[in-house]
Enzyme design. Sequence first.
Site, short mmCIF file in Angstrom:
data_model
loop_
_atom_site.label_atom_id
_atom_site.label_comp_id
_atom_site.label_asym_id
_atom_site.label_seq_id
_atom_site.Cartn_x
_atom_site.Cartn_y
_atom_site.Cartn_z
N LYS A 113 11.83 19.06 -47.95
CA LYS A 113 13.09 18.38 -47.61
C LYS A 113 12.81 16.89 -47.53
O LYS A 113 11.69 16.48 -47.23
CB LYS A 113 13.62 18.88 -46.26
CG LYS A 113 15.12 18.70 -46.11
CD LYS A 113 15.88 19.85 -46.76
CE LYS A 113 17.37 19.69 -46.65
NZ LYS A 113 18.07 20.91 -47.10
P1 NAD Z 1 28.98 17.57 -47.01
O1 NAD Z 1 28.54 16.20 -46.71
O2 NAD Z 1 29.63 17.86 -48.32
O3 NAD Z 1 30.00 18.09 -45.87
C1 NAD Z 1 29.75 17.99 -44.50
C2 NAD Z 1 31.10 18.12 -43.80
O4 NAD Z 1 30.89 18.24 -42.39
C3 NAD Z 1 32.03 16.92 -43.99
O5 NAD Z 1 33.35 17.39 -44.25
C4 NAD Z 1 32.00 16.22 -42.62
O6 NAD Z 1 33.21 15.54 -42.34
C5 NAD Z 1 31.84 17.42 -41.71
N1 NAD Z 1 31.36 17.12 -40.37
C6 NAD Z 1 30.38 16.28 -39.97
N2 NAD Z 1 30.29 16.30 -38.62
C7 NAD Z 1 31.22 17.18 -38.17
C8 NAD Z 1 31.63 17.64 -36.88
N3 NAD Z 1 31.03 17.19 -35.78
N4 NAD Z 1 32.63 18.55 -36.79
C9 NAD Z 1 33.23 19.02 -37.89
N5 NAD Z 1 32.89 18.62 -39.14
C10 NAD Z 1 31.90 17.72 -39.27
O7 NAD Z 1 27.68 18.48 -46.80
P2 NAD Z 1 27.39 19.93 -47.37
O8 NAD Z 1 26.57 19.81 -48.59
O9 NAD Z 1 28.64 20.73 -47.37
O10 NAD Z 1 26.41 20.46 -46.22
C11 NAD Z 1 26.92 21.00 -44.98
C12 NAD Z 1 25.83 21.86 -44.37
O11 NAD Z 1 25.46 22.87 -45.31
C13 NAD Z 1 24.54 21.13 -44.02
O12 NAD Z 1 23.97 21.70 -42.86
C14 NAD Z 1 23.65 21.41 -45.21
O13 NAD Z 1 22.28 21.30 -44.90
C15 NAD Z 1 24.07 22.83 -45.51
N6 NAD Z 1 23.73 23.27 -46.86
C16 NAD Z 1 24.27 22.64 -47.95
C17 NAD Z 1 23.88 23.08 -49.22
C18 NAD Z 1 24.48 22.49 -50.46
O14 NAD Z 1 24.10 22.96 -51.56
N7 NAD Z 1 25.39 21.56 -50.37
C19 NAD Z 1 22.96 24.11 -49.36
C20 NAD Z 1 22.45 24.74 -48.22
C21 NAD Z 1 22.85 24.29 -46.97
#
Ligand code: NAD
Length: 441
Positions: A113
């Site tokens: 990471k």
């Molecule tokens: P992203 O940046 O697209 O979305 C994150 C969202 O969370 C945004 O809408 C933001 O406004 C919201 N957010 C932030 N703080 C918040 C709070 N306190 N309350 C409510 N909403 C809040 O990110 P993503 O890629 O969707 O990733 C989200 C999670 O999923 C992370 O933990 C990431 O590690 C995990 N994840 C993502 C992927 C991927 O392929 N994108 C893969 C595995 C895990």
Amino acid sequence: MDMPVKSAESLDLFVNAKQQFERALTWVDGIKEGIIDFLINPKRTLHVQFPVNMDDGSTRTFHGFRVMHSDVRGPGKGGIRYHPNVSEAEVSALAAFMTWKTAVVDLPFGGGKGGIICNPKELSRRELRHITRRFVAELGDNIGPYTDIPAPDVYTDAQTMAWIYDTYDRMHPGGNNLAVVTGKPLDIGGSRGRDEATARGSWNATEQLLRRGVVHGMHTLEGARVAVQGYGNAGSIAARLFHDAGAIIVAVSDSRGGVANDEGLDPREVLAFKEETGSVVKFPGSKAISNEDVLAYDCDILIPAALECAITTANARDVKAKLIVEDANGPLTAVSDEVLSKKGIVVLPDILANAGGVVVSYFEWVQNLENQQWSLEKVETLLNERMCRAVDEVVDLYDDLSERYEAGFNKGNPPPTLRDAALVLAINRIATVVLQRDIWP
Ligand code: NAD
């Protein structure tokens, strides 16, 4: 029976990762003492700092990390995050989750990471490009198609991955370097289905879990009431896929707040509204609720899809869902996990629930190495197969651990959870390879 909570709650994600790991170890037989440290701690941690010329003529120094947690089962694999709260502990924990995740879904990868401490909301496209290119230059040969392969994470996207590829390719001319990074745009070696893969995998896994009867009284998504915390890549697409499978999306939130409607929100309309206004807040026809309210909303399934440690002992008792699907990484502290388990709430753990992203990243890596482009249908079919197989393996192991617990094994510790089973599966797979490769020299 109420078991005492043994470990103190911490908001340090790496402490939580260790607590989860130590708990799972109580179910594992025969791992040599000296190997345990090697399995939990990162193999390599790289800190870099570098200056960047900003648009206003000033110069700023940025700090970034790349952690290779394990390369026992294959090259490191894991996203790069741009966020003001990025820290060595957070990146180390996220890298450990990747090691366990790739083992649970049985990919030939280890875990890695990366992250840069910055606020992308305050940076221009040009500044982000310069930060990304300079970061990749600083990482040098610590990333590569056969060493450690980055991907998108919070606030990085396909454009960021294109810059990473282009920078690496300029530093290594003359070869096929596409496989150095996944999550790229389709035109430069990206895979069909990668943008939806995390959410789609979590939907596939949830349906299989329900088919297996793990959640009492819920065998399909038809009519299930779902609340989603975080409306970004993972959360907004999960909301659409769960909705299309018959679920009712009753509440969603983003960093600015939440909205709810017990009759159901249309996830496509919510997304269009968020794209237009920057937030789900004030979505027409909904009632305003707080971020905390979303987690405690009256629903059957809660999908935390924002950031880590969203659920702690401060709010775990308020959760009403029967099932939590962890689309985010580490959304529950280890102690709140125990509280939820005692309440009978089933948790589909992150290292299984959100593994769809890395599964399709693996498909992208294979396509790049073979100069292929698969159809969307092929990607989605293979993803579904792999997610269902992993759920079956974890549920089978969970049933086995539960039976052994009933028979007196691991007495004095809490009963097993799906997270314990997923971690035991991962630890056994990694430990097996450590023993087969044997310790060098
Ligand atoms: P992203 O940046 O697209 O979305 C994150 C969202 O969370 C945004 O809408 C933001 O406004 C919201 N957010 C932030 N703080 C918040 C709070 N306190 N309350 C409510 N909403 C809040 O990110 P993503 O890629 O969707 O990733 C989200 C999670 O999923 C992370 O933990 C990431 O590690 C995990 N994840 C993502 C992927 C991927 O392929 N994108 C893969 C595995 C895990």
